[in-house]
Design an enzyme around this catalytic site. Structure first.
Site, mmCIF file in Angstrom:
data_model
loop_
_atom_site.group_PDB
_atom_site.id
_atom_site.type_symbol
_atom_site.label_atom_id
_atom_site.label_comp_id
_atom_site.label_asym_id
_atom_site.label_seq_id
_atom_site.Cartn_x
_atom_site.Cartn_y
_atom_site.Cartn_z
ATOM 1 C CG HIS A 132 -1.896 -1.135 1.265
ATOM 2 N ND1 HIS A 132 -2.914 -1.293 0.359
ATOM 3 C CD2 HIS A 132 -1.989 -2.185 2.110
ATOM 4 C CE1 HIS A 132 -3.594 -2.398 0.663
ATOM 5 N NE2 HIS A 132 -3.046 -2.951 1.714
ATOM 6 C CB CYS A 161 -30.527 7.431 24.143
ATOM 7 S SG CYS A 161 -30.985 6.731 25.731
ATOM 8 C CG HIS A 162 -27.721 7.510 20.953
ATOM 9 N ND1 HIS A 162 -26.817 8.354 21.550
ATOM 10 C CD2 HIS A 162 -27.637 6.341 21.613
ATOM 11 C CE1 HIS A 162 -26.201 7.711 22.529
ATOM 12 N NE2 HIS A 162 -26.684 6.486 22.594
ATOM 13 N NE ARG A 192 -19.612 5.906 23.886
ATOM 14 C CZ ARG A 192 -20.714 5.515 24.497
ATOM 15 N NH1 ARG A 192 -20.983 4.220 24.631
ATOM 16 N NH2 ARG A 192 -21.552 6.390 24.988
ATOM 17 C CB CYS A 194 -24.509 1.920 24.198
ATOM 18 S SG CYS A 194 -24.588 3.718 24.160
#
Lengths: 308, 106
Positions: free
Chosen positions: A127, A227-228, A265, A269
């Site tokens: 690459h 919530c989001h 993350r 939640c």
């Protein structure tokens, strides 16, 4: 990093220059001044007419959510950083303050490591320069991999490269090495506007991801959207609920005191709503990651971000 | 464990400049317990020093009140160009070092 930013060498060695003049500024707007004014005027006009329409028809205030691929709800996009304190914004805006760059440094070492006679090829062998070759790559993931006939995210692709091309053992999910490489590849796309292309092969996974986003789960019986989407910007205890946008990950979270992936993350939640915590790299989390990437289309990529 | 030493753009001889340091370290306080109940032993960077070709610029000790991946910034006036070297030692006996070349413009 531009020449007038902080660097690990005063001068002499050429610091990394990003195409498009990406300085240590987060949330760079892609619009020009004129564009912005025109956009504001049109938004204002739209808001007024929408408000009138809502008033006349006395519809519920909650916006109608369009369903189906390509027609995903488009709330006014807002980066999680906009809810953060001034200190945190300053930390992300300056690469010399952002602790995630410890991982970026490690990623640059790993990128070039291993090449040479009798050794497996390094990432750079195929690459070349990551800043050029990996530009825009992170936003193509998760993608459908026909070979493995499953959805793979960037972590999955790096491990596929390692096992198939480099003949090296796969890196453990959430290990410093894998995070360093994902952070490095994501950094190459920093400042670009998140844009996904809808491939037919992605539709089943995308719909499943959307269903996961909208399904209640756990002892608290909440879906992501409660919530989001419906309460973003409201307070939950001492925190402001964000829109749950994925564009800053892998990010350095103060709570973790380290860099973590988007899936880590998401698991936090799941733990918060007391639901079953899907394993890292699982189909469920990757489908959710896919949906979030479509949902966040239009945001400028901030990786590696800094979050609370 | 890696570290970063960051210098401002175009440092000048005889002019005050800031040096920023970021060290990758968990900085375990010793106050935490694992799920099993076992105490996580204290492991922080107990000593660090910053020198310019052997001339000590800053040295110090960090304690349990410091966050993980500590960030430090110092104001210095460098007498001459040279290699700025950072060394540190933690409670487990692991040490590390990092150095960068600092060219001062007159």
């Amino acid at each position: 990093m531009t020449s007038d930013s902080w660097s690990s060498q005063a001068f002499g060695a050429q610091p990394q220059v990003f195409e498009g003049g990406l300085g240590p500024v987060a949330l760079r707007s892609v619009k020009t001044g004129g564009d912005r004014i025109r956009a504001w005027v049109s938004v204002l006009g739209l808001c007024l007419s929408l408000g009138l329409l809502l008033l006349l028809l006395s519809l519920p205030l909650q916006a109608q959510v369009l369903k189906g691929p390509g027609l995903i709800e488009s709330p006014r996009l807002r980066s999680g950083l906009s809810y953060a304190s001034a200190d945190l914004k300053a930390t992300q805006a300056d690469d010399s303050l952002n602790p995630a760059f410890l991982w970026i440094d490690q990623g640059q070492v790993l990128w070039n490591e291993g090449s040479g006679p009798g050794k497996p090829p390094s990432c750079a062998s195929c690459h070349q320069d990551w800043a050029q070759s990996m530009r825009g790559v992170s936003m193509k993931y998760p993608r459908w991999d026909p070979g493995q006939s499953r959805l793979i995210n960037l972590e999955g692709q790096i491990n596929a490269c390692r096992t198939q091309r480099q003949h090296l053992p796969a890196l453990a999910y959430e290990s410093d090495e894998l995070l360093s490489l994902t952070a490095l590849v994501s950094l190459a796309s920093r400042g670009m506007v998140l844009k996904r292309s809808l491939d037919e092969s992605l539709i089943p996974s995308l719909l499943k991801g959307q269903a996961r986003y909208e399904s209640r789960m756990g002892q608290n019986n909440l879906a992501c959207m409660h919530c989001h989407t419906q309460n973003a910007g409201q307070r939950l205890g001492g925190e402001t609920i964000s829109q749950g946008q994925p564009h800053a990950y892998p990010a350095y979270r103060l709570e973790w005191q380290r860099v973590g992936s988007l899936q880590k993350r998401l698991r936090a939640c799941l733990s918060g709503v007391k639901a079953e915590i899907w394993p890292l790299g699982s189909e469920e989390l990757t489908e959710l990651e896919l949906y979030l990437s479509f949902r966040g289309e239009g945001l400028a990529i901030e990786s590696p971000g800094v979050r609370r | 464990m890696t570290a970063r030493i960051l210098l401002p753009p175009n440092p000048k001889a005889g002019v005050k400049m800031d040096i920023r340091i970021l060290i990758q370290h968990p900085m375990e306080t010793g106050f935490r317990y694992e799920i099993s109940g076992a105490a996580v032993p204290k492991n922080v960077i107990k000593a660090f020093s910053l020198d310019l070709d052997g001339l000590i610029l800053v040295s110090g000790e960090l304690g349990t009140g410091t966050s993980a991946n500590p960030f430090l910034q110092f104001s210095v006036i460098l007498p001459h160009s040279g290699f700025i070297q950072l060394k540190w030692l933690d409670d487990e006996g692991h040490s590390g070092s990092e150095r960068v070349l600092c060219n001062l413009s007159p």
